[in-house]
Design a protein around this motif. Structure first.
Motif, mmCIF file in Angstrom:
data_model
loop_
_atom_site.group_PDB
_atom_site.id
_atom_site.type_symbol
_atom_site.label_atom_id
_atom_site.label_comp_id
_atom_site.label_asym_id
_atom_site.label_seq_id
_atom_site.Cartn_x
_atom_site.Cartn_y
_atom_site.Cartn_z
ATOM 1 N N PHE A 285 -10.500 28.132 -5.859
ATOM 2 C CA PHE A 285 -11.661 28.702 -5.199
ATOM 3 C C PHE A 285 -12.609 27.555 -4.865
ATOM 4 C CE2 PHE A 285 -9.968 32.421 -7.333
ATOM 5 C CZ PHE A 285 -10.145 33.425 -6.390
ATOM 6 N N GLY A 286 -12.520 27.052 -3.634
ATOM 7 C CA GLY A 286 -13.381 25.963 -3.214
ATOM 8 C C GLY A 286 -14.688 26.470 -2.642
ATOM 9 N N MET A 287 -15.462 25.576 -2.090
ATOM 10 C CA MET A 287 -16.744 25.970 -1.516
ATOM 11 C C MET A 287 -16.565 26.741 -0.218
ATOM 12 S SD MET A 287 -19.157 22.668 -2.237
ATOM 13 C CE MET A 287 -19.360 22.036 -3.908
ATOM 14 N N CYS A 288 -15.606 26.311 0.609
ATOM 15 C CA CYS A 288 -15.421 26.934 1.922
ATOM 16 C C CYS A 288 -14.308 27.973 1.939
ATOM 17 C CB CYS A 288 -15.126 25.876 2.976
ATOM 18 S SG CYS A 288 -16.536 24.823 3.344
ATOM 19 N N GLY A 289 -13.424 27.955 0.940
ATOM 20 C CA GLY A 289 -12.307 28.894 0.930
ATOM 21 C C GLY A 289 -11.323 28.541 -0.164
ATOM 22 N N ARG A 290 -10.119 29.087 -0.033
ATOM 23 C CA ARG A 290 -9.069 28.807 -1.004
ATOM 24 C C ARG A 290 -8.398 27.485 -0.643
ATOM 25 N NH1 ARG A 290 -7.662 33.348 -3.996
ATOM 26 N NH2 ARG A 290 -6.696 31.787 -5.362
ATOM 27 N N LEU A 291 -8.377 26.566 -1.593
ATOM 28 C CA LEU A 291 -7.915 25.200 -1.370
ATOM 29 C C LEU A 291 -6.572 24.935 -2.035
ATOM 30 C CD1 LEU A 291 -11.066 22.957 -1.900
ATOM 31 C CD2 LEU A 291 -9.726 23.127 0.188
ATOM 32 N N ARG A 292 -5.743 24.155 -1.337
ATOM 33 C CA ARG A 292 -4.502 23.659 -1.912
ATOM 34 C C ARG A 292 -4.414 22.159 -1.620
ATOM 35 N NH1 ARG A 292 -0.638 27.950 0.939
ATOM 36 N NH2 ARG A 292 -2.337 27.777 2.425
ATOM 37 N N PRO A 293 -4.872 21.326 -2.540
ATOM 38 C CA PRO A 293 -4.866 19.881 -2.291
ATOM 39 C C PRO A 293 -3.455 19.290 -2.387
ATOM 40 C CG PRO A 293 -6.452 20.501 -3.992
ATOM 41 C CD PRO A 293 -5.541 21.660 -3.795
ATOM 42 N N TYR A 294 -3.182 18.314 -1.545
ATOM 43 C CA TYR A 294 -1.978 17.498 -1.668
ATOM 44 C C TYR A 294 -2.299 16.306 -2.569
ATOM 45 C CZ TYR A 294 0.355 19.831 2.258
ATOM 46 O OH TYR A 294 0.952 20.748 3.083
ATOM 47 N N ALA B 143 0.850 -1.191 0.000
ATOM 48 C CA ALA B 143 0.000 0.000 0.000
ATOM 49 C C ALA B 143 0.882 1.235 0.000
ATOM 50 C CB ALA B 143 -0.901 -0.004 1.226
ATOM 51 N N ILE B 144 0.682 2.134 -0.957
ATOM 52 C CA ILE B 144 1.483 3.356 -1.002
ATOM 53 C C ILE B 144 0.623 4.605 -0.888
ATOM 54 C CG2 ILE B 144 3.264 2.252 -2.409
ATOM 55 C CD1 ILE B 144 2.176 3.835 -4.804
ATOM 56 N N SER B 145 -0.700 4.437 -0.938
ATOM 57 C CA SER B 145 -1.563 5.617 -0.864
ATOM 58 C C SER B 145 -1.732 6.064 0.582
ATOM 59 C CB SER B 145 -2.924 5.335 -1.511
ATOM 60 O OG SER B 145 -3.543 4.234 -0.891
ATOM 61 N N PHE B 146 -2.255 7.260 0.755
ATOM 62 C CA PHE B 146 -2.414 7.845 2.081
ATOM 63 C C PHE B 146 -3.363 6.986 2.917
ATOM 64 C CE2 PHE B 146 -3.762 11.153 5.112
ATOM 65 C CZ PHE B 146 -2.526 11.670 5.449
ATOM 66 N N PRO B 147 -3.151 6.916 4.237
ATOM 67 C CA PRO B 147 -3.957 6.031 5.088
ATOM 68 C C PRO B 147 -5.454 6.205 4.895
ATOM 69 C CG PRO B 147 -2.149 6.943 6.364
ATOM 70 C CD PRO B 147 -2.106 7.618 5.023
ATOM 71 N N GLY B 148 -6.134 5.058 4.797
ATOM 72 C CA GLY B 148 -7.582 5.057 4.725
ATOM 73 C C GLY B 148 -8.181 5.450 3.396
ATOM 74 N N GLY B 149 -7.353 5.661 2.378
ATOM 75 C CA GLY B 149 -7.881 6.107 1.098
ATOM 76 C C GLY B 149 -8.475 7.500 1.189
ATOM 77 N N THR B 150 -7.907 8.338 2.069
ATOM 78 C CA THR B 150 -8.415 9.694 2.256
ATOM 79 C C THR B 150 -7.642 10.687 1.398
ATOM 80 O OG1 THR B 150 -6.922 10.013 4.136
ATOM 81 C CG2 THR B 150 -9.139 9.236 4.621
ATOM 82 N N SER B 151 -8.151 11.928 1.338
ATOM 83 C CA SER B 151 -7.440 13.008 0.663
ATOM 84 C C SER B 151 -7.139 14.101 1.682
ATOM 85 C CB SER B 151 -8.266 13.576 -0.498
ATOM 86 O OG SER B 151 -9.484 14.122 -0.029
ATOM 87 N N VAL B 152 -6.150 14.945 1.358
ATOM 88 C CA VAL B 152 -5.687 15.979 2.283
ATOM 89 C C VAL B 152 -5.569 17.300 1.537
ATOM 90 C CG1 VAL B 152 -3.907 16.636 3.943
ATOM 91 C CG2 VAL B 152 -4.295 14.216 3.435
ATOM 92 N N SER B 153 -6.124 18.364 2.123
ATOM 93 C CA SER B 153 -6.037 19.698 1.526
ATOM 94 C C SER B 153 -5.817 20.734 2.615
ATOM 95 C CB SER B 153 -7.322 20.059 0.767
ATOM 96 O OG SER B 153 -7.577 19.160 -0.288
ATOM 97 N N LEU B 154 -5.142 21.813 2.241
ATOM 98 C CA LEU B 154 -5.045 22.983 3.096
ATOM 99 C C LEU B 154 -6.165 23.945 2.699
ATOM 100 C CD1 LEU B 154 -1.192 23.661 3.136
ATOM 101 C CD2 LEU B 154 -2.597 22.861 5.050
ATOM 102 N N LEU B 155 -6.862 24.482 3.679
ATOM 103 C CA LEU B 155 -7.996 25.371 3.425
ATOM 104 C C LEU B 155 -7.827 26.676 4.179
ATOM 105 C CD1 LEU B 155 -10.936 25.951 2.448
ATOM 106 C CD2 LEU B 155 -11.715 24.818 4.547
ATOM 107 N N ASP B 156 -7.814 27.771 3.443
ATOM 108 C CA ASP B 156 -7.901 29.102 4.028
ATOM 109 C C ASP B 156 -9.350 29.548 3.862
ATOM 110 O OD1 ASP B 156 -5.032 29.673 4.620
ATOM 111 O OD2 ASP B 156 -4.835 29.403 2.464
ATOM 112 N N VAL B 157 -10.094 29.569 4.956
ATOM 113 C CA VAL B 157 -11.525 29.835 4.887
ATOM 114 C C VAL B 157 -11.758 31.281 4.436
ATOM 115 C CG1 VAL B 157 -13.680 29.908 6.198
ATOM 116 C CG2 VAL B 157 -11.997 28.108 6.658
ATOM 117 N N TYR B 158 -12.728 31.453 3.537
ATOM 118 C CA TYR B 158 -13.053 32.792 3.039
ATOM 119 C C TYR B 158 -13.289 33.750 4.207
ATOM 120 C CZ TYR B 158 -13.864 30.690 -1.595
ATOM 121 O OH TYR B 158 -13.732 30.041 -2.795
#
Length: 246
Positions: free
Chosen positions: A228-237, A5-20
């Motif tokens: 421009f995400g729904m909750c703020g500015r997103l930077r996905p890993y 297994a090389i993917s992130f634990p649990g098959g989850t995704s990770v993003s940084l969010l700066d809320v609007y």
């Protein structure tokens, strides 16, 4: 044993969010209220302060957020990130790839949510300059807040009908694309869970060959402009397919 297994634990995704931090029609600063149809979301607050406003079958709630707060919410929970000052969040989403496939529906007014064509037009941000897209994101957020306030007012009065109607309309919006989601779940979290079961069974037999696959992986820093995400500015890993061992 299956492949390592090389993917992130649990098959989850990770993003940084700066809320609007611009002001919505009700005077609060923050993002667009919405729900997820299939995925659970988790906020790990890494800076600033704010609140998570939610509406579900149990009623409405407001949870204070500060650095170190961890809160998560399951599918069907209408949620709204409110920014009281420099709120920054590490967002973990279950079913990596599925939210990006259209798992979320915003709380636009009922007449818009009831019409998939009108919903798509209201939800899509047009191309243009950053300022133009920021203005469009704010208009989209304001429209979602309008519908959210109507649902919350009804729930606060003990009327859950508008909430159930919104959830039904949201399910109708995503129905045509949900058939592809089973592959995302099977190849992500389900595959990881199956591997974990195989490992547990092997260890119970005294077998430990999987330990030879031990490795460390590091995600690259998010590249490109913040979305421009729904909750703020997103930077996905990009944690689904790391380039290799680090």
């Amino acid at each position: 044993m299956p492949a390592p297994a090389i993917s992130f634990p649990g098959g989850t995704s990770v993003s940084l969010l700066d809320v609007y931090d611009d002001v919505a029609p009700d005077g609060l600063r923050g993002g667009s209220p919405h729900l997820h149809l299939a995925s659970t979301e988790c906020y790990v607050v890494i800076g600033g302060r704010g609140a998570l406003h939610t509406v579900d079958a149990h009623g409405a709630s407001e949870i204070a957020l500060a650095e170190g707060s961890v809160v998560w919410f399951t599918p069907g929970t209408i949620h709204r990130a409110v920014n009281h000052g420099d709120l920054r969040v590490l967002v973990l989403m279950s079913n990596a790839g599925l939210p990006e496939a259209g798992d979320a529906v915003m709380t636009f007014p009922a007449d818009i949510v009831a019409d998939p064509g009108r919903y798509a037009a209201a939800a899509t941000l047009p191309a243009g300059s950053e300022n133009e897209r920021a203005d469009a994101a704010a208009r989209r957020r304001n429209l979602a807040v309008e519908g959210y306030l109507s649902i919350r007012k009804a729930v606060d009065a003990g009327d859950f009908g508008p909430l159930r109607e919104f959830q039904a309309a949201a399910a109708a919006i995503i129905e045509h694309r949900a058939s592809s989601w089973t592959d995302i779940v099977e190849q992500g979290p389900a595959a990881q869970a199956a591997r974990s079961l195989d490992v547990a069974r092997a260890l119970s037999r005294g077998e430990f060959a999987h330990l030879e696959d031990a490795a460390v992986y590091r995600a690259a820093e998010p590249a490109g402009e913040r979305r421009f995400g729904m909750c703020g500015r997103l930077r996905p890993y990009d944690v689904r397919e790391p380039a290799g061992r680090r």
